[in-house]
Structures are given as C-alpha cells and as structure tokens.
Motif scaffolding. Structure first.
Motif, PDB file in Angstrom:
ATOM      1  N   ILE A   1       0.842  -1.201   0.000  1.00  0.00           N
ATOM      2  CA  ILE A   1       0.000   0.000   0.000  1.00  0.00           C
ATOM      3  C   ILE A   1       0.875   1.248   0.000  1.00  0.00           C
ATOM      4  O   ILE A   1       0.660   2.172  -0.785  1.00  0.00           O
ATOM      5  CB  ILE A   1      -0.977   0.002   1.195  1.00  0.00           C
ATOM      6  CG1 ILE A   1      -2.047  -1.069   0.999  1.00  0.00           C
ATOM      7  CG2 ILE A   1      -1.629   1.380   1.357  1.00  0.00           C
ATOM      8  CD1 ILE A   1      -2.923  -1.288   2.222  1.00  0.00           C
ATOM      9  N   GLY A   2       1.866   1.277   0.881  1.00  0.00           N
ATOM     10  CA  GLY A   2       2.761   2.433   0.940  1.00  0.00           C
ATOM     11  C   GLY A   2       3.478   2.682  -0.372  1.00  0.00           C
ATOM     12  O   GLY A   2       3.553   3.817  -0.857  1.00  0.00           O
ATOM     13  N   LEU A   3       3.991   1.616  -0.971  1.00  0.00           N
ATOM     14  CA  LEU A   3       4.733   1.765  -2.229  1.00  0.00           C
ATOM     15  C   LEU A   3       3.805   2.133  -3.389  1.00  0.00           C
ATOM     16  O   LEU A   3       4.187   2.926  -4.253  1.00  0.00           O
ATOM     17  CB  LEU A   3       5.509   0.486  -2.538  1.00  0.00           C
ATOM     18  CG  LEU A   3       6.670   0.196  -1.576  1.00  0.00           C
ATOM     19  CD1 LEU A   3       7.214  -1.210  -1.801  1.00  0.00           C
ATOM     20  CD2 LEU A   3       7.768   1.232  -1.702  1.00  0.00           C
ATOM     21  N   LEU A   4       2.605   1.578  -3.410  1.00  0.00           N
ATOM     22  CA  LEU A   4       1.656   1.913  -4.480  1.00  0.00           C
ATOM     23  C   LEU A   4       1.250   3.386  -4.430  1.00  0.00           C
ATOM     24  O   LEU A   4       0.976   3.988  -5.470  1.00  0.00           O
ATOM     25  CB  LEU A   4       0.412   1.035  -4.407  1.00  0.00           C
ATOM     26  CG  LEU A   4       0.555  -0.393  -4.914  1.00  0.00           C
ATOM     27  CD1 LEU A   4      -0.727  -1.188  -4.685  1.00  0.00           C
ATOM     28  CD2 LEU A   4       0.951  -0.423  -6.384  1.00  0.00           C
ATOM     29  N   VAL A   5       1.206   3.948  -3.242  1.00  0.00           N
ATOM     30  CA  VAL A   5       0.852   5.363  -3.111  1.00  0.00           C
ATOM     31  C   VAL A   5       2.067   6.253  -3.372  1.00  0.00           C
ATOM     32  O   VAL A   5       1.989   7.237  -4.103  1.00  0.00           O
ATOM     33  CB  VAL A   5       0.266   5.652  -1.708  1.00  0.00           C
ATOM     34  CG1 VAL A   5       0.109   7.142  -1.474  1.00  0.00           C
ATOM     35  CG2 VAL A   5      -1.068   4.936  -1.533  1.00  0.00           C
ATOM     36  N   ALA A   6       3.205   5.900  -2.798  1.00  0.00           N
ATOM     37  CA  ALA A   6       4.369   6.792  -2.826  1.00  0.00           C
ATOM     38  C   ALA A   6       5.171   6.751  -4.125  1.00  0.00           C
ATOM     39  O   ALA A   6       5.583   7.794  -4.625  1.00  0.00           O
ATOM     40  CB  ALA A   6       5.285   6.471  -1.649  1.00  0.00           C
ATOM     41  N   LEU A   7       5.432   5.576  -4.659  1.00  0.00           N
ATOM     42  CA  LEU A   7       6.338   5.491  -5.811  1.00  0.00           C
ATOM     43  C   LEU A   7       5.841   6.219  -7.065  1.00  0.00           C
ATOM     44  O   LEU A   7       6.622   6.953  -7.684  1.00  0.00           O
ATOM     45  CB  LEU A   7       6.676   4.036  -6.135  1.00  0.00           C
ATOM     46  CG  LEU A   7       7.690   3.374  -5.210  1.00  0.00           C
ATOM     47  CD1 LEU A   7       7.946   1.942  -5.648  1.00  0.00           C
ATOM     48  CD2 LEU A   7       8.984   4.152  -5.136  1.00  0.00           C
ATOM     49  N   PRO A   8       4.594   6.054  -7.473  1.00  0.00           N
ATOM     50  CA  PRO A   8       4.174   6.728  -8.710  1.00  0.00           C
ATOM     51  C   PRO A   8       4.340   8.253  -8.677  1.00  0.00           C
ATOM     52  O   PRO A   8       4.585   8.864  -9.716  1.00  0.00           O
ATOM     53  CB  PRO A   8       2.692   6.352  -8.843  1.00  0.00           C
ATOM     54  CG  PRO A   8       2.567   5.065  -8.108  1.00  0.00           C
ATOM     55  CD  PRO A   8       3.536   5.189  -6.944  1.00  0.00           C
ATOM     56  N   ALA A   9       4.252   8.862  -7.524  1.00  0.00           N
ATOM     57  CA  ALA A   9       4.392  10.317  -7.425  1.00  0.00           C
ATOM     58  C   ALA A   9       5.807  10.788  -7.746  1.00  0.00           C
ATOM     59  O   ALA A   9       6.019  11.963  -8.039  1.00  0.00           O
ATOM     60  CB  ALA A   9       4.000  10.780  -6.018  1.00  0.00           C
ATOM     61  N   HIS A  10       6.773   9.895  -7.712  1.00  0.00           N
ATOM     62  CA  HIS A  10       8.155  10.280  -7.996  1.00  0.00           C
ATOM     63  C   HIS A  10       8.421  10.476  -9.488  1.00  0.00           C
ATOM     64  O   HIS A  10       9.270  11.284  -9.866  1.00  0.00           O
ATOM     65  CB  HIS A  10       9.121   9.214  -7.458  1.00  0.00           C
ATOM     66  CG  HIS A  10       9.219   9.195  -5.978  1.00  0.00           C
ATOM     67  ND1 HIS A  10       8.274   8.602  -5.171  1.00  0.00           N
ATOM     68  CD2 HIS A  10      10.155   9.705  -5.149  1.00  0.00           C
ATOM     69  CE1 HIS A  10       8.626   8.741  -3.916  1.00  0.00           C
ATOM     70  NE2 HIS A  10       9.760   9.406  -3.873  1.00  0.00           N
TER      71      HIS A  10
ATOM     72  N   LEU B   1      11.711  12.747  -9.802  1.00  0.00           N
ATOM     73  CA  LEU B   1      12.306  12.549  -8.478  1.00  0.00           C
ATOM     74  C   LEU B   1      12.678  11.083  -8.275  1.00  0.00           C
ATOM     75  O   LEU B   1      12.907  10.644  -7.152  1.00  0.00           O
ATOM     76  CB  LEU B   1      11.324  13.007  -7.383  1.00  0.00           C
ATOM     77  CG  LEU B   1      10.878  14.467  -7.481  1.00  0.00           C
ATOM     78  CD1 LEU B   1       9.776  14.758  -6.475  1.00  0.00           C
ATOM     79  CD2 LEU B   1      12.043  15.414  -7.293  1.00  0.00           C
ATOM     80  N   ASP B   2      12.742  10.349  -9.363  1.00  0.00           N
ATOM     81  CA  ASP B   2      12.966   8.906  -9.324  1.00  0.00           C
ATOM     82  C   ASP B   2      14.441   8.541  -9.506  1.00  0.00           C
ATOM     83  O   ASP B   2      14.766   7.564 -10.155  1.00  0.00           O
ATOM     84  CB  ASP B   2      12.108   8.213 -10.373  1.00  0.00           C
ATOM     85  CG  ASP B   2      12.346   8.744 -11.775  1.00  0.00           C
ATOM     86  OD1 ASP B   2      12.771   9.905 -11.920  1.00  0.00           O
ATOM     87  OD2 ASP B   2      12.099   7.997 -12.735  1.00  0.00           O
ATOM     88  N   THR B   3      15.324   9.317  -8.904  1.00  0.00           N
ATOM     89  CA  THR B   3      16.756   9.034  -9.048  1.00  0.00           C
ATOM     90  C   THR B   3      17.109   7.746  -8.315  1.00  0.00           C
ATOM     91  O   THR B   3      16.456   7.372  -7.330  1.00  0.00           O
ATOM     92  CB  THR B   3      17.617  10.174  -8.493  1.00  0.00           C
ATOM     93  OG1 THR B   3      17.490  10.211  -7.069  1.00  0.00           O
ATOM     94  CG2 THR B   3      17.217  11.526  -9.077  1.00  0.00           C
TER      95      THR B   3
END
Length: 166
Positions: free
Chosen positions: A119-128, A133-135
């Motif tokens: 859940i945390g990764l599904l919410v947080a990662l796409p916003a990068h 900000l996906d370095t």
C-alpha cells in the motif's frame, strides 16, 4: 540390515522456506527502518532534502527555502518527519509480523506483512516519476529493500502453501 529413521527435530523443506523467507523479509523491514532514519536525520542537516535529491531535481536548498518562506520550510520539514515516521512504522509492523507470525507459518501474518508495504509503495512510488524525483540515489535503497522483501515473501509463501497442503 540397518534402518534409518528421520530425525523429528530436522526441519522440513517448508520450515526451511519459512525460516529463509522470513529472514529476508525481516532484513528488508530493517532496510525500510534504516531508510526512514536517514530521511529523519537529513531533515535536521544542511542537506534537508531527501536522500538522492539534488539541484537537478530541486533547484533550491534549505537556506533558500527558509529565506523564501519560513512557513513553507516548516511545512516541508513536518512532511519529512511524518513520512519518515510512517516508513519506520511500516518497517516495524513488517518486522513484528514476520518474526512472530510468518516464521511460525501464519498466513494472516504473511498477508499483513505484504499488504502494509505494498500500500505504501503503491501510493508513494508513482508520485516520484512525473516530477523526475525517481533518481537511483533517492529510490535505490527502497528498490533494493523491496526486491529482498519480494524474494523473501515468495520463499515464505512457498513454505506456507506447503504446510497448508500437508
């Protein structure tokens, strides 16, 4: 003629999968907690911005943000602290679920240990990604912990499913 008897204390393949899988999942959980600590500490240093975020992603630093708007600086700081707290909390929850449930073959604990970070990764990662900000410096540790976690979760699941069939 001699006969061999199985050692009842010898671990089965399923128990071995649970042990190895839960150790990998636990190592990843510790990785999440470590990332959260780094995130927390950087908030109070001159770095201020998150790990792996530099002038190519954000063209101002701590001092410029403070000079522009002290209230914006405080808002960003509070977000850093909140996010680090939630990442650490997720890691701690994963660690307890793995140590006291998955390792003992409890499917409910495996589900909880997997669902929380997903859940945390599904919410947080796409916003990068849309904001570049996906370095690798920023997300690399999370990617590594996630890969270790997925490997452990799959090994542990094999053990859980074997036990449930048995």
């Amino acid at each position: 003629m001699t006969t061999m008897t199985a050692d009842p204390a010898a671990p089965t393949a399923a128990e071995g999968d649970l042990r190895i899988g839960s150790r990998l999942m636990g190592a990843a959980a510790i990785g999440f907690i470590g990332y959260a600590v780094i995130f927390f500490v950087r908030n109070f240093t001159d770095s201020f911005l998150e790990l792996g975020i530099g002038p190519n992603q954000v063209n101002v630093g701590k001092e410029a943000i403070q000079n522009f708007s002290p209230s914006l600086f405080h808002y960003i700081s509070h977000l850093h602290l909140a996010v680090s707290g939630f990442i650490a909390a997720t890691g701690v929850a994963m660690l307890f679920l793995v140590a006291y449930g998955v390792r003992r073959g409890e499917l409910w604990a495996w589900v909880g240990a997997v669902v929380a970070p997903v859940i945390g990764l599904l919410v947080a990662l796409p916003a990068h990604y849309p904001y570049h900000l996906d370095t690798l410096g920023h997300l690399g540790l999370i990617y590594l912990a996630t890969l270790i976690f997925v490997a452990g979760a799959l090994v542990a699941l094999r053990g859980l499913l074997t036990i449930r069939k048995g």
